[in-house]
Design an enzyme around this catalytic site. Structure first.
Site, PDB file in Angstrom:
ATOM      1  N   ASP A 159       0.815  -1.208   0.000  1.00  0.00           N
ATOM      2  CA  ASP A 159       0.000   0.000   0.000  1.00  0.00           C
ATOM      3  C   ASP A 159       0.859   1.272   0.000  1.00  0.00           C
ATOM      4  O   ASP A 159       1.917   1.299   0.613  1.00  0.00           O
ATOM      5  CB  ASP A 159      -0.892  -0.018   1.248  1.00  0.00           C
ATOM      6  CG  ASP A 159      -2.137   0.794   1.036  1.00  0.00           C
ATOM      7  OD1 ASP A 159      -2.382   1.237  -0.103  1.00  0.00           O
ATOM      8  OD2 ASP A 159      -2.855   1.013   2.012  1.00  0.00           O
ATOM      9  N   ASN A 177     -10.465  -3.597  -6.354  1.00  0.00           N
ATOM     10  CA  ASN A 177      -9.665  -2.660  -7.150  1.00  0.00           C
ATOM     11  C   ASN A 177     -10.247  -2.394  -8.545  1.00  0.00           C
ATOM     12  O   ASN A 177      -9.859  -1.421  -9.203  1.00  0.00           O
ATOM     13  CB  ASN A 177      -8.212  -3.141  -7.290  1.00  0.00           C
ATOM     14  CG  ASN A 177      -7.387  -2.945  -6.034  1.00  0.00           C
ATOM     15  OD1 ASN A 177      -6.439  -3.676  -5.772  1.00  0.00           O
ATOM     16  ND2 ASN A 177      -7.726  -1.949  -5.222  1.00  0.00           N
TER      17      ASN A 177
HETATM   18  C1  FPP Z   1      -2.138  -0.120  -3.246  1.00  0.00           C
HETATM   19  O1  FPP Z   1      -1.622   1.209  -3.230  1.00  0.00           O
HETATM   20  C2  FPP Z   1      -1.471  -0.867  -4.282  1.00  0.00           C
HETATM   21  C3  FPP Z   1      -2.119  -1.510  -5.285  1.00  0.00           C
HETATM   22  C4  FPP Z   1      -3.584  -1.517  -5.422  1.00  0.00           C
HETATM   23  C5  FPP Z   1      -1.374  -2.218  -6.319  1.00  0.00           C
HETATM   24  C6  FPP Z   1      -0.182  -3.015  -5.930  1.00  0.00           C
HETATM   25  C7  FPP Z   1       0.538  -3.368  -7.155  1.00  0.00           C
HETATM   26  C8  FPP Z   1       1.847  -3.246  -7.369  1.00  0.00           C
HETATM   27  C9  FPP Z   1       2.830  -2.897  -6.325  1.00  0.00           C
HETATM   28  C10 FPP Z   1       2.322  -3.465  -8.758  1.00  0.00           C
HETATM   29  C11 FPP Z   1       3.251  -4.574  -8.916  1.00  0.00           C
HETATM   30  C12 FPP Z   1       2.660  -5.868  -8.563  1.00  0.00           C
HETATM   31  C13 FPP Z   1       3.084  -7.026  -9.112  1.00  0.00           C
HETATM   32  C14 FPP Z   1       2.518  -8.312  -8.615  1.00  0.00           C
HETATM   33  C15 FPP Z   1       4.098  -7.050 -10.174  1.00  0.00           C
HETATM   34  P1  FPP Z   1      -2.587   2.424  -3.580  1.00  0.00           P
HETATM   35  O2  FPP Z   1      -2.579   2.631  -5.044  1.00  0.00           O
HETATM   36  O3  FPP Z   1      -3.938   2.173  -2.980  1.00  0.00           O
HETATM   37  O4  FPP Z   1      -1.859   3.589  -2.867  1.00  0.00           O
HETATM   38  P2  FPP Z   1      -2.525   4.777  -2.006  1.00  0.00           P
HETATM   39  O5  FPP Z   1      -3.157   4.127  -0.818  1.00  0.00           O
HETATM   40  O6  FPP Z   1      -1.346   5.622  -1.661  1.00  0.00           O
HETATM   41  O7  FPP Z   1      -3.505   5.475  -2.909  1.00  0.00           O
END
Ligand code: FPP
Length: 237
Positions: free
Chosen positions: A2, A50
């Site tokens: 996250d 998501n």
């Molecule tokens: C949450 O942060 C993160 C995600 C929904 C995506 C996680 C995916 C990756 C790290 C990409 C790579 C993954 C693989 C398996 C290659 P957020 O976007 O909700 O962040 P925020 O809370 O700051 O808005």
């Protein structure tokens, strides 16, 4: 994993750049886990919720996972002895070509034994339990035969041990539908580090924190415990 969005916003970049940087962080953490001798690493890459994000972000995330993890990184992980697997729903929302790449990566790496990297994609802990219950009903399992073991056997990865440690990044104090059944006795470590800044040093620090914890599994004293309660013993916790 996250904090990708906030990491990008802090730099005046589009959120998608946070996911790109998050993919680098994942590769570093996975290498670190292999070096530490951690046999199972599970990452939450894309949740059943998501899909609600803007279509461009969803598309980008899927492409990052498919192009980087399942193409560019796949061979490097294979060379490290990592077995790649996926948990989650393979429903109509998962593009067929992505499903194919997932199967190819799993097939290529299936005999590797150094570490299992499980990627939770289109995953939700509640969906996993719903799917397990559906299977019990479809198989006609009578109510008296439904116990912990029967449910566990119908989870997405029944042979995966329950996590010892769950790390939540970016200062959030929630589990957000991650491995709901499996984390019943896991140790939780929370860190303010935003996922794209997470490196193997942070993993080592979390493991140190884990080692300072005393695990009792419902017992009064860790010495009596002898480990996690199995099967229907949990009913009396
Ligand atoms: C949450 O942060 C993160 C995600 C929904 C995506 C996680 C995916 C990756 C790290 C990409 C790579 C993954 C693989 C398996 C290659 P957020 O976007 O909700 O962040 P925020 O809370 O700051 O808005």
């Amino acid at each position: 994993m996250d904090g990708n969005g906030r990491w990008a916003q802090k730099r005046g970049l589009p959120r998608t750049e946070g996911h790109r940087a998050g993919e680098e962080a994942l590769f570093d953490a996975a290498q670190g886990a292999v070096e530490l001798g951690i046999p199972w690493l599970t990452v939450y890459a894309f949740s059943t919720e998501n899909w609600r994000r803007p279509p461009d972000e969803v598309r980008f995330l899927i492409n990052v996972i498919a192009d980087n993890l399942l193409t560019r990184r796949r061979d490097a992980l294979h060379e490290l002895g990592v077995r790649i697997r996926f948990i989650g729903r393979r429903d109509w929302r998962v593009p067929r070509w992505v499903g194919r790449k997932m199967d190819e990566a799993a097939e290529l790496t299936r005999d590797n034994t150094r570490m299992t990297l499980t990627v939770a994609f289109n995953y939700g802990g509640r969906a996993e339990l719903v799917d397990a219950v559906r299977r019990l009903v479809e198989e006609g399992v009578p109510a008296r035969k439904i116990d912990d073991r029967a449910i566990r056997a119908r989870l997405y990865a029944p042979e995966m041990p329950d996590p010892d440690l769950v790390i939540r990044t970016s200062g959030e104090f929630r589990l957000s539908n991650f491995l709901i059944w499996e984390v019943a006795y896991s140790e939780l470590v929370f860190t303010d580090v935003l996922w794209p800044d997470f490196r193997r040093e942070h993993l080592i620090e979390a493991v140190r924190e884990f080692q300072r914890r005393e695990r009792r599994f419902g017992d009064t004293d860790a010495r009596h415990g002898g480990g996690e309660p199995a099967g229907s013993d949990l009913g009396s916790q």
